[in-house]
Design an enzyme around this catalytic site. Structure first.
Site, PDB file in Angstrom:
ATOM      1  N   GLY A 173       4.143  -1.526  -3.839  1.00 61.01           N
ATOM      2  CA  GLY A 173       3.472  -0.372  -4.426  1.00 61.01           C
ATOM      3  C   GLY A 173       2.241  -0.767  -5.212  1.00 61.01           C
ATOM      4  O   GLY A 173       1.749   0.019  -6.033  1.00 61.01           O
ATOM      5  N   TYR A 177      -2.684  -0.905  -1.698  1.00 57.11           N
ATOM      6  CA  TYR A 177      -2.144  -0.505  -0.402  1.00 57.11           C
ATOM      7  C   TYR A 177      -1.568   0.914  -0.498  1.00 57.11           C
ATOM      8  O   TYR A 177      -1.826   1.621  -1.461  1.00 57.11           O
ATOM      9  CB  TYR A 177      -1.161  -1.566   0.089  1.00 57.11           C
TER      10      TYR A 177
END
Length: 357
Positions: A173, A177
């Protein structure tokens, strides 16, 4: 007294120490996103870590960011990973797969597909492709109806990871991305239930974590976050509020851990430590920054309440890093020119410390 070498209970896993090998892209996978015998040897060499977290593993073809990275979305990929997890377990280690959906940080030359993201906002910088570095393309904004299937892709890959013998998974997380893109205030310009307010921007991360925890068990599910991290042009204008809200929601799931990067000020990170009631893995220095994590950084964060400490680049040239940290041996430098070149040079060519006669 708790030290870096004190054992720790992580779900059903008994970790012999609090050293975590951080995920690091090595682009050594074979065609088709298959793990290789060299990868099995590489991870097995580092099995003395309390926990290994692999390089980012794509949960789908469209989720692939870089060429040469492994996947967990086909039966062939699952079969290729089994010798890796077997080798780590044979050497007494524990290993989680990091599930990484690149989102907009990808290129059609790599996947044959136009990248997707929360909004049609181009990432800042050049992405790796089979034809060399190229400017990041403008992604296609996901329709509202498509978003849940991408959240579900983390859970689907997690099931395959367990089938492949992994002890658990870490959702990527962080670092700009896909999950990070949804959290962002400039990559996510959506006006539906996945954008705008803090509550909406954390929704994708919570849905991905929830689906994964339901698929393989919360005790085998972690997540890595980079609060305020500027990677790939990401901006977050409300870091403390955003991540406090996210960790509050994630705390209801009983996840194995949250893995925080030192991408914001220490005061904010300490506030997040107080918000998060479970296991905290701390990466004490800025990823890809000028400094590598050392023993002093690790001890500092253990004193501040972290449970486990992740080391990245120090593990590249030091497969025996735990013993070097324990005994005060020098940490060998890695050859940066070999990071992403492929092959075994700069991958399997580093040895344990050699004592002179």
């Amino acid at each position: 007294m708790t030290t870096l070498f004190t054992g720790y209970r992580l779900g059903e896993l008994a970790l012999p120490n609090r050293v975590v090998m951080a995920p690091m892209t090595r682009v050594r996978a074979a065609a088709g996103g298959l793990a290789t015998p060299s990868m099995a040897r590489y991870y097995a060499q580092r099995a003395t870590a309390g926990l290994i977290v692999t390089e980012g593993v794509q949960p789908s073809l469209i989720g692939q960011s870089n060429p040469g990275t492994p996947g967990l979305y086909t039966d062939e990929q699952v079969a290729a990973w089994r010798p890796v997890t077997d080798a780590v377990h044979t050497n007494g280690g524990r290993i989680f797969a990091q599930i990484m959906h690149g989102g907009r940080v990808s290129h059609p030359d790599t996947t044959g597909l136009r990248p997707v993201g929360p909004s049609a906002v181009q990432a800042v910088g050049e992405v790796f492709t089979p034809n060399g570095p190229q400017p990041a393309p403008t992604p296609r904004a996901l329709d509202t109806a498509e978003v849940p299937e991408h959240a579900q892709s983390y859970a689907d890959a997690a099931r395959r990871a367990v089938d492949a013998g992994f002890d658990g998974v870490e959702l990527h997380g962080a670092n700009g991305y896909l999950i990070s893109q949804f959290l962002s205030s400039n990559a996510n310009l959506r006006t539906d239930r996945y954008g705008g307010s803090v509550t909406n921007r954390i929704r994708f991360a919570v849905e991905a974590a929830t689906a994964t925890a339901e698929a393989i068990g919360a005790e085998r599910t972690g997540i890595r976050l980079s609060p305020g991290g500027p990677f790939w042009g990401i901006e977050e204008t409300d870091v403390a509020e955003l991540y406090t809200a996210l960790l509050t929601e994630l705390s209801r799931l009983g996840l194995a851990y949250v893995h925080l990067e030192a991408t914001t000020d220490e005061e904010t990170l300490l506030g997040l430590r107080r918000t998060w009631p479970g296991t905290l893995v701390m990466n004490p220095v800025l990823p890809l920054g000028p400094k590598q994590t050392g023993r002093t950084d690790a001890d500092h964060w253990l004193d501040l309440g972290a449970d486990l400490i992740s080391f990245g680049r120090a593990f590249l040239a030091n497969p025996d890093l735990v013993e070097r940290l324990r005994t005060g041996l020098p940490i060998a430098p890695a050859d940066e020119s070999t990071y992403f070149q492929g092959g075994d040079d700069g991958y399997l060519t580093y040895s344990s410390f050699q004592h002179s006669a």
